[in-house]
Structures are given as structure tokens and as C-alpha cells.
Write an enzyme that holds these catalytic residues in place. Sequence first.
Site, mmCIF file in Angstrom:
data_model
loop_
_atom_site.group_PDB
_atom_site.id
_atom_site.type_symbol
_atom_site.label_atom_id
_atom_site.label_comp_id
_atom_site.label_asym_id
_atom_site.label_seq_id
_atom_site.Cartn_x
_atom_site.Cartn_y
_atom_site.Cartn_z
ATOM 1 N N ARG A 64 -36.404 -0.931 29.077
ATOM 2 C CA ARG A 64 -36.652 -1.897 30.150
ATOM 3 C C ARG A 64 -36.283 -3.324 29.728
ATOM 4 O O ARG A 64 -35.776 -4.095 30.552
ATOM 5 C CB ARG A 64 -38.131 -1.820 30.555
ATOM 6 C CG ARG A 64 -38.465 -2.666 31.775
ATOM 7 C CD ARG A 64 -39.854 -2.334 32.293
ATOM 8 N NE ARG A 64 -40.138 -3.053 33.521
ATOM 9 C CZ ARG A 64 -41.203 -3.835 33.705
ATOM 10 N NH1 ARG A 64 -42.070 -4.007 32.718
ATOM 11 N NH2 ARG A 64 -41.393 -4.437 34.862
ATOM 12 N N HIS A 68 -34.055 -6.014 31.864
ATOM 13 C CA HIS A 68 -34.535 -7.341 32.272
ATOM 14 C C HIS A 68 -33.748 -8.457 31.609
ATOM 15 O O HIS A 68 -33.727 -9.584 32.095
ATOM 16 C CB HIS A 68 -36.034 -7.467 31.990
ATOM 17 C CG HIS A 68 -36.883 -6.773 33.009
ATOM 18 N ND1 HIS A 68 -38.035 -7.293 33.516
ATOM 19 C CD2 HIS A 68 -36.716 -5.580 33.632
ATOM 20 C CE1 HIS A 68 -38.562 -6.455 34.412
ATOM 21 N NE2 HIS A 68 -37.777 -5.409 34.494
ATOM 22 N N ASN A 93 -42.276 -10.020 34.657
ATOM 23 C CA ASN A 93 -42.374 -9.798 33.210
ATOM 24 C C ASN A 93 -43.761 -10.006 32.622
ATOM 25 O O ASN A 93 -44.145 -9.351 31.659
ATOM 26 C CB ASN A 93 -41.401 -10.743 32.481
ATOM 27 C CG ASN A 93 -39.950 -10.432 32.806
ATOM 28 O OD1 ASN A 93 -39.637 -9.323 33.228
ATOM 29 N ND2 ASN A 93 -39.071 -11.399 32.593
ATOM 30 N N HIS A 192 -36.939 5.507 35.216
ATOM 31 C CA HIS A 192 -38.374 5.710 35.434
ATOM 32 C C HIS A 192 -38.788 7.159 35.169
ATOM 33 O O HIS A 192 -39.896 7.557 35.511
ATOM 34 C CB HIS A 192 -38.774 5.261 36.844
ATOM 35 C CG HIS A 192 -38.743 3.763 37.023
ATOM 36 N ND1 HIS A 192 -38.972 3.136 38.218
ATOM 37 C CD2 HIS A 192 -38.509 2.760 36.136
ATOM 38 C CE1 HIS A 192 -38.875 1.812 38.059
ATOM 39 N NE2 HIS A 192 -38.587 1.572 36.812
HETATM 40 C C1 HEM Z 1 -35.413 -1.357 41.851
HETATM 41 C C2 HEM Z 1 -35.359 -1.487 40.591
HETATM 42 C C3 HEM Z 1 -36.572 -1.486 39.710
HETATM 43 C C4 HEM Z 1 -37.848 -1.882 39.966
HETATM 44 C C5 HEM Z 1 -38.408 -2.490 41.244
HETATM 45 C C6 HEM Z 1 -38.602 -1.625 38.777
HETATM 46 C C7 HEM Z 1 -39.944 -1.919 38.627
HETATM 47 C C8 HEM Z 1 -40.703 -1.510 37.563
HETATM 48 C C9 HEM Z 1 -42.132 -1.708 37.471
HETATM 49 C C10 HEM Z 1 -42.995 -2.427 38.491
HETATM 50 C C11 HEM Z 1 -42.547 -1.131 36.316
HETATM 51 C C12 HEM Z 1 -43.962 -1.062 35.792
HETATM 52 C C13 HEM Z 1 -44.293 -2.388 35.110
HETATM 53 C C14 HEM Z 1 -45.777 -2.578 34.828
HETATM 54 O O1 HEM Z 1 -46.593 -1.864 35.398
HETATM 55 O O2 HEM Z 1 -46.111 -3.465 34.033
HETATM 56 C C15 HEM Z 1 -41.378 -0.582 35.667
HETATM 57 C C16 HEM Z 1 -41.378 0.075 34.468
HETATM 58 C C17 HEM Z 1 -40.236 0.517 33.834
HETATM 59 N N1 HEM Z 1 -38.942 0.312 34.244
HETATM 60 FE FE1 HEM Z 1 -38.369 -0.347 36.046
HETATM 61 N N2 HEM Z 1 -37.784 -1.071 37.837
HETATM 62 C C18 HEM Z 1 -36.541 -0.978 38.361
HETATM 63 C C19 HEM Z 1 -35.415 -0.528 37.729
HETATM 64 C C20 HEM Z 1 -35.362 -0.173 36.408
HETATM 65 C C21 HEM Z 1 -34.155 0.007 35.650
HETATM 66 C C22 HEM Z 1 -32.753 -0.228 36.176
HETATM 67 C C23 HEM Z 1 -34.528 0.368 34.393
HETATM 68 C C24 HEM Z 1 -33.681 0.664 33.193
HETATM 69 C C25 HEM Z 1 -32.424 1.008 33.207
HETATM 70 C C26 HEM Z 1 -35.972 0.437 34.380
HETATM 71 C C27 HEM Z 1 -36.733 0.836 33.326
HETATM 72 C C28 HEM Z 1 -38.110 0.874 33.328
HETATM 73 C C29 HEM Z 1 -38.894 1.526 32.286
HETATM 74 C C30 HEM Z 1 -38.344 2.330 31.136
HETATM 75 C C31 HEM Z 1 -40.233 1.277 32.600
HETATM 76 C C32 HEM Z 1 -41.461 1.679 31.787
HETATM 77 C C33 HEM Z 1 -41.720 0.581 30.759
HETATM 78 C C34 HEM Z 1 -42.886 0.812 29.838
HETATM 79 O O3 HEM Z 1 -43.544 1.848 29.886
HETATM 80 O O4 HEM Z 1 -43.154 -0.120 29.035
HETATM 81 N N3 HEM Z 1 -36.446 0.072 35.604
HETATM 82 N N4 HEM Z 1 -40.274 -0.837 36.441
#
Ligand code: HEM
Length: 329
Positions: A64, A68, A93, A192
Site C-alpha cells: 500500500r 500511496h 494516510n 485488497h
Molecule cells: C479505489 C481505490 C482504493 C481505495 C479507495 C482504497 C482504500 C483503502 C482503505 C480505506 C484501506 C484500509 C485503510 C485503513 O483501514 O486504515 C485500504 C487498505 C489497503 N489497500 Fe487500498 N484502496 C484502493 C486501492 C488500492 C491499491 C491500488 C492498492 C495497491 C496496489 C491497495 C492496497 C491496499 C492494501 C494492501 C491494504 C491493506 C494495508 C494494511 O493492511 O496495512 N489499495 N485501502
Amino acid sequence: MKGSRSQKNVILLLTLLVIFTVDVKCQLTANFYATTCPNLFQVVRKQVQIAAMNEMRMAASLLRLHFHDCFVNGCDGSVLLDGSDSEKFAFPNQNSLRGFDVVDTIKTAVESTCTGVVSCADILAIAARDSVVLSGGPSYRVLLGRRDGMVANQTGANTNLPSPFDPLDIIISKFAAQGLNLTDVVALQGAHTIGLARCAVFNSRLFNFSNSGAPDSTMDTNLVSKLQSLCPVNGDGNKTTALDQNSTDLFDNHYFKNLLNNKGILVSDQELYSSDMANSTTKSLVESYSNNPHLFSSNFMDSMINMGNANPLTGSSGQIRTNCRVVNS
Ligand code: HEM
Ligand SMILES: *[C@@H]1O[C@H](CO)[C@@H](O)[C@H](O)[C@H]1NC(C)=O
Ligand SMILES: *[C@@H]1O[C@H](CO)[C@@H](O)[C@H](O)[C@H]1NC(C)=O
Ligand SMILES: *[C@@H]1O[C@H](CO)[C@@H](O)[C@H](O)[C@H]1NC(C)=O
Ligand SMILES: *[C@@H]1O[C@H](CO)[C@@H](O)[C@H](O)[C@H]1NC(C)=O
Ligand SMILES: *[C@@H]1O[C@H](CO)[C@@H](O)[C@H](O)[C@H]1NC(C)=O
Ligand SMILES: *[C@@H]1O[C@H](CO)[C@@H](O)[C@H](O)[C@H]1NC(C)=O
């Protein structure tokens, strides 16, 4: 006749030369550090392995971080900078991004073998790939040669990064602003398949969604019940649950199977399949990936490379930061 043909050949050659020269100047390459840091991949992989062994979730967190980073001023390590204007305090973030200490550890290990040659932006790109592989996902050749930016851009982070509450058309346009198309939107959100989300980013779906007096109708009722107990009204917004409830730590295509079963966690996840706009945009890709894991893997790799190509600083632009948290003095 003869003269004009050789003239044409010369022009063709010159044109190719120009295209090639321009290309070389701004294009990333897989072997960028082959002579300056031949052990780079081993050094990074080892540190990512150690971090993931301590806590498997770190693989998701590192993946992630690269995303970002790339969406704000290109993949330039700007997300890593500390300070009052830090991107770390941007809405998407804050209390959410993690892994900064692991990046420091990787950077220290890299600096001790190859001092002052590898950018923080490239370290993020390699760590993201290694995290995917360690989680059981596909491996690809990371393109390298990025340099580190000189400024953080908190406003850019707030503007460019998609929100979990964004309607699909906004998400599509935020990806388009980074040169990413519909295939990239769907394939990259497949990230995800690993990692966790906090109650704060999905609890609006659970009780009174959009003032409807009821939970989000596009969420499976068993999942609603489960998440309601995890995230009661006025509960701890920092509690977490898996983005892919089927196989949290495994990089597979189950994220897409979940969407077909109304088991997406975020609004932004489920709308790829269930929104009206999905019918003519993302829905068919979700269906394809849900029954074709190889197609998902293949598109995910291509899309990671596309995302990693966003606006790189190359040549003599930017710098190679010594400490990923601060611009060199
Ligand atoms: C529409 C696009 C996206 C949205 C709205 C989004 C939003 C989010 C949100 C809200 C979380 C949880 C954060 C939290 O609860 O603190 C998350 C986690 C995550 N996102 Fe996304 N995301 C998007 C696209 C992506 C993309 C493109 C990637 C990577 C290529 C990605 C990788 C991840 C990963 C791996 C997590 C888990 C992180 C962890 O467990 O520390 N996301 N995302
Ligand atoms: C910050 O990001 C925004 C949105 O991408 C951009 O328009 C602006 O030029 C950036 N500012 C700096 C100082 O890089
Ligand atoms: C997106 O771009 C890739 C090339 O990077 C292309 O193969 C793919 O077909 C495009 N997808 C759409 C939906 O236009
Ligand atoms: C849902 O929220 C709206 C607006 O805040 C409120 O008027 C309504 O009473 C709520 N419904 C329920 C069932 O809590
Ligand atoms: C989550 O924890 C942080 C401190 O780590 C706190 O500042 C924040 O308010 C908490 N967020 C929620 C939604 O409870
Ligand atoms: C994951 O999905 C498979 C079917 O694809 C099922 O057999 C298995 O029980 C599920 N596991 C969990 C933890 O939900
Ligand atoms: C999208 O597809 C669903 C299910 O097939 C259908 O109920 C809905 O009316 C469609 N929406 C539009 C705008 O076509």
C-alpha cells in the site's frame, strides 16, 4: 529513385534515434542497479522477509505504501518524508499507513552495501513486489531508476488518492489522472486480497447507510452481522478486519469472488461489481478475475508496472535521499 530511398532511410534512422534517446532519458529499466548495486534485490527481499515473518500484515502495508507514493507527485518517495507538510497527515494516510520503520530498516541495509545510489522510491517499488510474492502472488520484473522527490505534497495526497467512499466514476477518474485505465482500476484493487481495514472506513455501511435506516443492501447479511459486532455504534474505529475475509494473508483472486457474493468490505470494493456504473465499466472485469486467477495475476503485474511508471523523476532530477524521511541537506 535510389537517392530518395536512402534519404528516406536516413530520416527514418534519425527519427528512431530521437525516439530512442528521448525514451532512454525517462524510461525505467529492470537492470538499473546491475553494476552499482548488484545485491540490491537480495538485500531488500531479506528485510521484507524478516518484517513479514514478524508480522504477516506488513506485506500488505508495504504494498500500500508504494501505491500511496505513486499517486502523489509520481513514485518519488514523497510519502516517506516527515515534517509538518508530511503526506503522512493527509486524510487517507493518517492513523492508517504503516511500515515506515520497516522502510528505514531496508534503507539502512541497502546503504550499508551500496552507499548513496538507490532511491527510496525504488526501494518501495521492490518491497511492494517482494510483498506480493511473499504473500503467494505473481512475480514480475520491477522497473527501476526513479529518483527521490524534494517535497511532500499533503494537498496532493488528499486530492489524488481515492477514498473508500468515492463513487466509481470518481475512482475511475482518479486512476485516469495517473494514466491508469479501467483494467488497472480493477486489477490493482485486487491488492485488497491481503491486508486489513479499520472499522472507521466501513462502519457507515453497517447501521444507517446513506440515511436509509438500514445497512448497505449490497453487503451480505451475515457479513453485516459479523461486522456490526466488531464495529458497534460509538465503538473503537481503529479495530480491524480482513479486506478479504476468505484468505487474509494469501494473495489470490478471492477478493473478486467476494464481490460476486456481496462480501466486499469497502464501498469502493463492492461498487466495482454492484453499482449501476459497474455494468458498463468494471463489472465484467471483476467476473473475469473471479473465475480466472491467471488473468488476474497477469493483469495485476502489468498494472503494477503501469502504476510504477507514474511520472518518475529520472536522470539528474530529484536526488538519492540518504534518509528516506528527510531531504538531503
Ligand atoms: C479505489 C481505490 C482504493 C481505495 C479507495 C482504497 C482504500 C483503502 C482503505 C480505506 C484501506 C484500509 C485503510 C485503513 O483501514 O486504515 C485500504 C487498505 C489497503 N489497500 Fe487500498 N484502496 C484502493 C486501492 C488500492 C491499491 C491500488 C492498492 C495497491 C496496489 C491497495 C492496497 C491496499 C492494501 C494492501 C491494504 C491493506 C494495508 C494494511 O493492511 O496495512 N489499495 N485501502
Ligand atoms: C501537489 O499535487 C497536486 C495534485 O497532483 C499538484 O497539482 C501540485 O502541483 C502538487 N504540488 C507540489 C508542490 O508538488
Ligand atoms: C488498459 O491498458 C492496457 C495497456 O496498458 C491495455 O492492454 C488494456 O486493454 C487497457 N484496458 C482498457 C479497459 O482499455
Ligand atoms: C438514519 O439517519 C438519519 C439522518 O441522520 C436519521 O434521520 C434517521 O432517523 C436514522 N435512521 C435510523 C433507523 O437510525
Ligand atoms: C485511532 O487511534 C489514534 C491513535 O493511534 C487516535 O488518534 C484516533 O483518534 C483513533 N481513531 C479512531 C477512529 O478511533
Ligand atoms: C474460502 O472459500 C473456499 C471456497 O472457495 C471455502 O472452501 C473456504 O471454506 C473459505 N474459507 C474461509 C475462511 O472463508
Ligand atoms: C445493472 O445491472 C443490474 C443487474 O444486472 C441491474 O439490476 C441494473 O438495473 C443495471 N443498472 C443499469 C444502470 O444498467
